[in-house]
Design a protein around this motif. Structure first.
Motif, PDB file in Angstrom:
ATOM      1  N   ALA A 139       0.836  -1.209   0.000  1.00 49.19           N
ATOM      2  CA  ALA A 139       0.000   0.000   0.000  1.00 49.19           C
ATOM      3  C   ALA A 139       0.868   1.254   0.000  1.00 49.19           C
ATOM      4  CB  ALA A 139      -0.932   0.004   1.211  1.00 49.19           C
ATOM      5  N   ASP A 140       1.962   1.203   0.758  1.00 50.60           N
ATOM      6  CA  ASP A 140       2.874   2.338   0.836  1.00 50.60           C
ATOM      7  C   ASP A 140       3.499   2.623  -0.539  1.00 50.60           C
ATOM      8  OD1 ASP A 140       4.760   3.967   2.954  1.00 50.60           O
ATOM      9  OD2 ASP A 140       5.931   3.225   1.265  1.00 50.60           O
ATOM     10  N   VAL A 141       3.992   1.579  -1.189  1.00 47.32           N
ATOM     11  CA  VAL A 141       4.643   1.728  -2.499  1.00 47.32           C
ATOM     12  C   VAL A 141       3.629   2.198  -3.547  1.00 47.32           C
ATOM     13  CG1 VAL A 141       5.798   0.478  -4.371  1.00 47.32           C
ATOM     14  CG2 VAL A 141       6.534   0.142  -2.019  1.00 47.32           C
ATOM     15  N   ALA A 142       2.422   1.640  -3.500  1.00 48.56           N
ATOM     16  CA  ALA A 142       1.379   2.033  -4.458  1.00 48.56           C
ATOM     17  C   ALA A 142       1.015   3.511  -4.307  1.00 48.56           C
ATOM     18  CB  ALA A 142       0.143   1.162  -4.274  1.00 48.56           C
ATOM     19  N   ALA A 143       1.153   4.037  -3.071  1.00 44.91           N
ATOM     20  CA  ALA A 143       0.819   5.448  -2.824  1.00 44.91           C
ATOM     21  C   ALA A 143       1.997   6.381  -3.097  1.00 44.91           C
ATOM     22  CB  ALA A 143       0.350   5.611  -1.378  1.00 44.91           C
ATOM     23  N   GLY A 144       3.110   5.790  -3.559  1.00 40.28           N
ATOM     24  CA  GLY A 144       4.269   6.621  -3.892  1.00 40.28           C
ATOM     25  C   GLY A 144       5.354   6.641  -2.838  1.00 40.28           C
ATOM     26  N   GLY A 145       5.227   5.784  -1.789  1.00 43.88           N
ATOM     27  CA  GLY A 145       6.271   5.690  -0.773  1.00 43.88           C
ATOM     28  C   GLY A 145       7.379   4.743  -1.200  1.00 43.88           C
ATOM     29  N   GLN A 146       8.449   4.724  -0.404  1.00 39.97           N
ATOM     30  CA  GLN A 146       9.584   3.839  -0.693  1.00 39.97           C
ATOM     31  C   GLN A 146       9.306   2.395  -0.258  1.00 39.97           C
ATOM     32  OE1 GLN A 146      13.185   4.564  -1.594  1.00 39.97           O
ATOM     33  NE2 GLN A 146      12.253   6.297  -2.618  1.00 39.97           N
ATOM     34  N   THR A 196      20.607   3.439   4.961  1.00 40.47           N
ATOM     35  CA  THR A 196      21.831   4.241   4.883  1.00 40.47           C
ATOM     36  C   THR A 196      22.785   3.720   3.819  1.00 40.47           C
ATOM     37  OG1 THR A 196      22.896   2.910   6.609  1.00 40.47           O
ATOM     38  CG2 THR A 196      21.745   4.917   7.314  1.00 40.47           C
ATOM     39  N   GLY A 197      22.587   2.486   3.388  1.00 41.99           N
ATOM     40  CA  GLY A 197      23.499   1.883   2.425  1.00 41.99           C
ATOM     41  C   GLY A 197      23.690   0.416   2.760  1.00 41.99           C
ATOM     42  N   PRO A 198      24.813  -0.144   2.333  1.00 39.07           N
ATOM     43  CA  PRO A 198      25.024  -1.571   2.590  1.00 39.07           C
ATOM     44  C   PRO A 198      25.115  -1.869   4.078  1.00 39.07           C
ATOM     45  CG  PRO A 198      27.050  -0.533   1.804  1.00 39.07           C
ATOM     46  CD  PRO A 198      25.968   0.494   1.681  1.00 39.07           C
ATOM     47  N   GLY A 199      24.595  -3.010   4.470  1.00 41.84           N
ATOM     48  CA  GLY A 199      24.784  -3.500   5.827  1.00 41.84           C
ATOM     49  C   GLY A 199      25.827  -4.594   5.763  1.00 41.84           C
ATOM     50  N   ASN A 200      25.360  -5.825   5.860  1.00 43.39           N
ATOM     51  CA  ASN A 200      26.272  -6.972   5.789  1.00 43.39           C
ATOM     52  C   ASN A 200      26.305  -7.643   4.419  1.00 43.39           C
ATOM     53  OD1 ASN A 200      26.878  -6.839   8.617  1.00 43.39           O
ATOM     54  ND2 ASN A 200      24.853  -7.703   9.009  1.00 43.39           N
ATOM     55  N   ALA A 201      25.428  -7.232   3.491  1.00 45.52           N
ATOM     56  CA  ALA A 201      25.283  -7.985   2.239  1.00 45.52           C
ATOM     57  C   ALA A 201      26.590  -8.082   1.447  1.00 45.52           C
ATOM     58  CB  ALA A 201      24.182  -7.371   1.370  1.00 45.52           C
ATOM     59  N   LEU A 202      27.252  -6.934   1.223  1.00 41.45           N
ATOM     60  CA  LEU A 202      28.502  -6.958   0.449  1.00 41.45           C
ATOM     61  C   LEU A 202      29.570  -7.770   1.166  1.00 41.45           C
ATOM     62  CD1 LEU A 202      28.952  -3.261  -0.782  1.00 41.45           C
ATOM     63  CD2 LEU A 202      28.127  -5.212  -2.089  1.00 41.45           C
ATOM     64  N   PRO A 236      25.740   8.286  -5.720  1.00 45.87           N
ATOM     65  CA  PRO A 236      24.771   9.373  -5.484  1.00 45.87           C
ATOM     66  C   PRO A 236      23.765   9.118  -4.361  1.00 45.87           C
ATOM     67  CG  PRO A 236      24.467   8.351  -7.668  1.00 45.87           C
ATOM     68  CD  PRO A 236      25.745   7.823  -7.118  1.00 45.87           C
ATOM     69  N   PHE A 237      23.530   7.857  -4.027  1.00 44.01           N
ATOM     70  CA  PHE A 237      22.561   7.531  -2.968  1.00 44.01           C
ATOM     71  C   PHE A 237      22.893   8.240  -1.659  1.00 44.01           C
ATOM     72  CE2 PHE A 237      21.314   4.967   0.718  1.00 44.01           C
ATOM     73  CZ  PHE A 237      19.955   4.838   0.505  1.00 44.01           C
ATOM     74  N   PHE A 238      24.190   8.342  -1.336  1.00 48.76           N
ATOM     75  CA  PHE A 238      24.582   8.828  -0.001  1.00 48.76           C
ATOM     76  C   PHE A 238      24.269  10.300   0.222  1.00 48.76           C
ATOM     77  CE2 PHE A 238      27.559   5.199  -0.754  1.00 48.76           C
ATOM     78  CZ  PHE A 238      26.926   4.337   0.119  1.00 48.76           C
ATOM     79  N   ALA A 239      24.171  11.073  -0.852  1.00 47.49           N
ATOM     80  CA  ALA A 239      23.881  12.505  -0.702  1.00 47.49           C
ATOM     81  C   ALA A 239      22.381  12.791  -0.636  1.00 47.49           C
ATOM     82  CB  ALA A 239      24.499  13.278  -1.857  1.00 47.49           C
ATOM     83  N   PRO A 281      16.882  11.760   3.579  1.00 42.19           N
ATOM     84  CA  PRO A 281      15.854  10.750   3.878  1.00 42.19           C
ATOM     85  C   PRO A 281      14.474  11.328   3.587  1.00 42.19           C
ATOM     86  CG  PRO A 281      16.825  11.635   5.916  1.00 42.19           C
ATOM     87  CD  PRO A 281      17.565  12.256   4.758  1.00 42.19           C
ATOM     88  N   PRO A 282      13.458  10.495   3.341  1.00 42.82           N
ATOM     89  CA  PRO A 282      13.506   9.029   3.310  1.00 42.82           C
ATOM     90  C   PRO A 282      14.071   8.504   1.991  1.00 42.82           C
ATOM     91  CG  PRO A 282      11.273   9.795   2.920  1.00 42.82           C
ATOM     92  CD  PRO A 282      12.101  11.021   3.191  1.00 42.82           C
ATOM     93  N   LYS A 283      14.727   7.356   2.059  1.00 43.79           N
ATOM     94  CA  LYS A 283      15.288   6.702   0.871  1.00 43.79           C
ATOM     95  C   LYS A 283      15.487   5.231   1.218  1.00 43.79           C
ATOM     96  CE  LYS A 283      19.887   8.359   2.276  1.00 43.79           C
ATOM     97  NZ  LYS A 283      21.161   8.976   1.827  1.00 43.79           N
ATOM     98  N   SER A 284      15.433   4.389   0.207  1.00 44.75           N
ATOM     99  CA  SER A 284      15.621   2.965   0.480  1.00 44.75           C
ATOM    100  C   SER A 284      16.343   2.300  -0.674  1.00 44.75           C
ATOM    101  CB  SER A 284      14.279   2.271   0.755  1.00 44.75           C
ATOM    102  OG  SER A 284      13.534   2.134  -0.432  1.00 44.75           O
ATOM    103  N   LEU A 285      16.812   1.097  -0.407  1.00 48.40           N
ATOM    104  CA  LEU A 285      17.695   0.373  -1.322  1.00 48.40           C
ATOM    105  C   LEU A 285      17.226  -1.046  -1.536  1.00 48.40           C
ATOM    106  CD1 LEU A 285      21.121   1.087   0.343  1.00 48.40           C
ATOM    107  CD2 LEU A 285      20.505   1.759  -1.958  1.00 48.40           C
TER     108      LEU A 285
END
Length: 367
Positions: A140-147, A194-200, A237-240, A243-247
């Protein structure tokens, strides 16, 4: 009215299913119940990796072509087994549970295209466990234009309010992706990835050593950080972006380290995660006075040490030290969100996901 909810979470690190019991009215947490875990087998994990690779081609969020159908079935069975083992071990009757919050396994997260896909068949799960299941929290959030992410901030706020601390506080959850919740009193709630956690780091460890992760940060502790590589990576560019922003878990997959030792690679990727977390300070209303770390990164001593150095003089504590459960916090959150969803309370806000107005969400599947 207090409710008893079970929350289920299978995160981007593809390690397994977390289960947690929580008693809540959807606004505050009355008590924590037990928590549990059901690991994915190597074959299940391989199937999920295949599903992640194939999901990039999805054009409809409910389509399950090829391996995605098989992966969805495996995810559903794993969650049903997790609930059955958990309730049996703790002698919990299904009649005593009001709702189960089922996040599912994210295989694609592209909010710009209004696409977020979590696999897992909630109707089949509800039938298997004989308890109502709330699912599809993010749609519902994404459909309404949220991240559509992060979704745990309202739970972090409920936890933080019980601490009664002065000044801005940040809860940082370091899973596959790292995200923060900035809390300043009852009114200010800001959240973002904020960016990568443990994935990389996990992917690098698996590729170079065959180990699924850097246990306690021991490998990174022995390595040298390639500061020039981190500086280049931080130019993404993500880091600059404010918020809000997601990955998506794989948004930084192209940033591979080549021709480095496992120790130096682990040190560099750990430093990158920490640099990305610290970068958010400049984008917040006030510098946080305290940082509380949850998720798998809370057990990585090298990551915690680097974060302390980066954010001093602010304090950095692991969630477990406060009586919170670093491992179960996201599962508890989806139990909490299920209770909020049942009451029609907002799950996301303009300053957490960028949605135009506070949004409720979740769909109920009944047994």
């Amino acid at each position: 009215m207090m409710m008893t909810a079970i929350g289920l979470m299978s995160g981007t690190s593809l390690d397994g299913v977390d289960v947690a019991l929580i008693e809540t009215d959807g606004k505050r947490v009355n008590s924590f119940g037990p928590s549990g875990y059901r690991a994915y087998s190597e074959s299940e994990r391989g199937l999920l990796r295949q599903a992640l690779a194939e999901a990039v081609n999805l054009s409809q969020r409910d389509a399950r072509p090829g391996v995605l159908r098989e992966a969805e079935r495996a995810v559903t069975i794993a969650h049903a087994e997790a609930v059955a083992a958990f309730t049996a071990q703790h002698r919990i009757t299904r009649e005593s549970i009001d709702i189960v919050g089922f996040h599912g396994q994210t295989v694609l997260h592209r909010p710009a295209q209004k696409m977020t896909v979590q696999i897992g068949d909630a109707a089949a799960l509800a039938k298997a466990i004989h308890i109502p299941v709330m699912h599809d929290f993010r749609a519902a959030d994404v459909a309404a234009g949220g991240q559509g992410a992060p979704f745990v901030p309202v739970y972090h706020r409920a936890l933080a309010q019980s601490l009664g601390r002065e000044g801005p506080l940040v809860v940082v959850n370091i899973g596959g992706v790292a995200n923060i919740t900035y809390i300043d009193g009852a009114d200010t709630l800001i959240a973002c990835d904020t960016g990568p956690g443990n994935a990389l780091l996990d992917d690098f460890m698996f590729r170079t050593t065959g180990q699924p992760f850097d246990c306690e940060g021991r490998m990174a502790a022995r390595g040298m950080i390639d500061d020039a590589w981190v500086a280049r990576a931080m130019q993404h560019p993500f880091f600059a972006l404010p918020p809000p922003k997601s990955l998506d878990r794989n948004d930084f997959a192209a940033l591979e380290l080549r021709d480095v030792s496992p120790a130096d690679g682990a040190a560099t990727l750990t430093a990158f995660t920490v640099a990305a977390i610290a970068r958010i300070i400049a984008l917040l209303p006030k510098p946080p006075q305290s940082w509380i770390v949850a998720g798998g990164g809370a057990r990585n001593h090298t990551m915690i040490r680097m974060l302390r150095e980066r954010v001093a003089p602010a304090t950095v504590e692991a969630a477990d030290a406060l009586g919170w459960s670093a491992d179960a916090i996201e599962a508890q959150a989806f139990g909490f969100l299920a209770a909020r969803g049942l009451k029609g309370l907002p799950l996301s806000y303009p300053a957490t996901t960028g949605v135009p107005m506070p949004m409720t969400g979740g769909v109920i599947a009944r047994p």
